[in-house]
Design a protein around this motif. Structure first.
Motif, PDB file in Angstrom:
ATOM      1  N   MET A   1       5.967  65.959 117.299  1.00  0.00           N
ATOM      2  CA  MET A   1       7.759  65.026 117.919  1.00  0.00           C
ATOM      3  C   MET A   1       7.115  64.017 118.380  1.00  0.00           C
ATOM      4  O   MET A   1       5.750  64.393 119.470  1.00  0.00           O
ATOM      5  CB  MET A   1       8.019  66.543 119.304  1.00  0.00           C
ATOM      6  N   ASP A   5      11.840  61.130 117.073  1.00  0.00           N
ATOM      7  CA  ASP A   5      12.381  61.782 116.818  1.00  0.00           C
ATOM      8  C   ASP A   5      14.119  62.442 118.427  1.00  0.00           C
ATOM      9  O   ASP A   5      14.910  62.403 117.156  1.00  0.00           O
ATOM     10  CB  ASP A   5      11.514  63.329 116.888  1.00  0.00           C
ATOM     11  N   GLN A   8      16.690  59.949 117.335  1.00  0.00           N
ATOM     12  CA  GLN A   8      17.433  60.363 116.146  1.00  0.00           C
ATOM     13  C   GLN A   8      18.196  61.480 116.701  1.00  0.00           C
ATOM     14  O   GLN A   8      18.427  61.679 116.433  1.00  0.00           O
ATOM     15  CB  GLN A   8      16.275  60.466 115.470  1.00  0.00           C
ATOM     16  N   SER A  31      14.343  61.437 105.900  1.00  0.00           N
ATOM     17  CA  SER A  31      13.351  61.226 106.728  1.00  0.00           C
ATOM     18  C   SER A  31      13.956  61.903 108.354  1.00  0.00           C
ATOM     19  O   SER A  31      13.259  62.523 108.992  1.00  0.00           O
ATOM     20  CB  SER A  31      13.156  59.490 107.666  1.00  0.00           C
ATOM     21  N   ALA A  35      12.414  65.120 111.094  1.00  0.00           N
ATOM     22  CA  ALA A  35      12.879  64.471 112.514  1.00  0.00           C
ATOM     23  C   ALA A  35      13.430  65.971 112.767  1.00  0.00           C
ATOM     24  O   ALA A  35      12.596  66.258 114.012  1.00  0.00           O
ATOM     25  CB  ALA A  35      12.844  63.181 112.672  1.00  0.00           C
ATOM     26  N   ARG A  38      11.134  68.467 112.789  1.00  0.00           N
ATOM     27  CA  ARG A  38       9.775  69.183 113.767  1.00  0.00           C
ATOM     28  C   ARG A  38      10.510  69.251 115.168  1.00  0.00           C
ATOM     29  O   ARG A  38       9.395  70.037 115.370  1.00  0.00           O
ATOM     30  CB  ARG A  38       9.532  67.210 113.662  1.00  0.00           C
ATOM     31  N   PRO A  80       5.409  56.941 118.971  1.00  0.00           N
ATOM     32  CA  PRO A  80       5.002  57.280 118.051  1.00  0.00           C
ATOM     33  C   PRO A  80       3.608  56.094 117.566  1.00  0.00           C
ATOM     34  O   PRO A  80       3.661  55.061 118.365  1.00  0.00           O
ATOM     35  CB  PRO A  80       6.617  56.317 116.774  1.00  0.00           C
TER      36      PRO A  80
END
Length: 82
Positions: A1, A5, A8, A31, A35, A38, A80
């Motif tokens: 994570m 994520d 989003q 995608s 996410a 995850r 990220p």
């Protein structure tokens, strides 16, 4: 994570649409789905109610999105890479 994520997740909470989130972040819908998966794996909880043609946040997902929007989850995420 990672923070993306969570961003989003917040975007999904606001729009209710995976395709809208994908468009907003200029990524594919699969995608976004990965996410969200995850996040569920990280939290160890189901965040969504899914039917054949619909996905929506359940109570746990709404709470997670609210906490993410407030910044309460920042301390447990990774930035990220790349």
């Amino acid at each position: 994570m990672n923070t993306l994520d969570l961003e989003q997740l917040v975007a999904f909470a606001q729009s209710g649409s995976l395709s809208a989130v994908a468009q907003q972040f200029s990524i594919s819908q699969p995608s976004v789905t990965r996410a969200m998966q995850r996040l569920e794996e990280t939290f160890g909880a189901t965040l969504f109610s899914r039917t054949k043609n619909r996905i929506e946040l359940n109570e746990v997902g709404q709470f997670a999105a609210h906490e993410a929007q407030c910044g309460a989850l920042r301390g447990i995420v990774q930035r990220p890479s790349g």
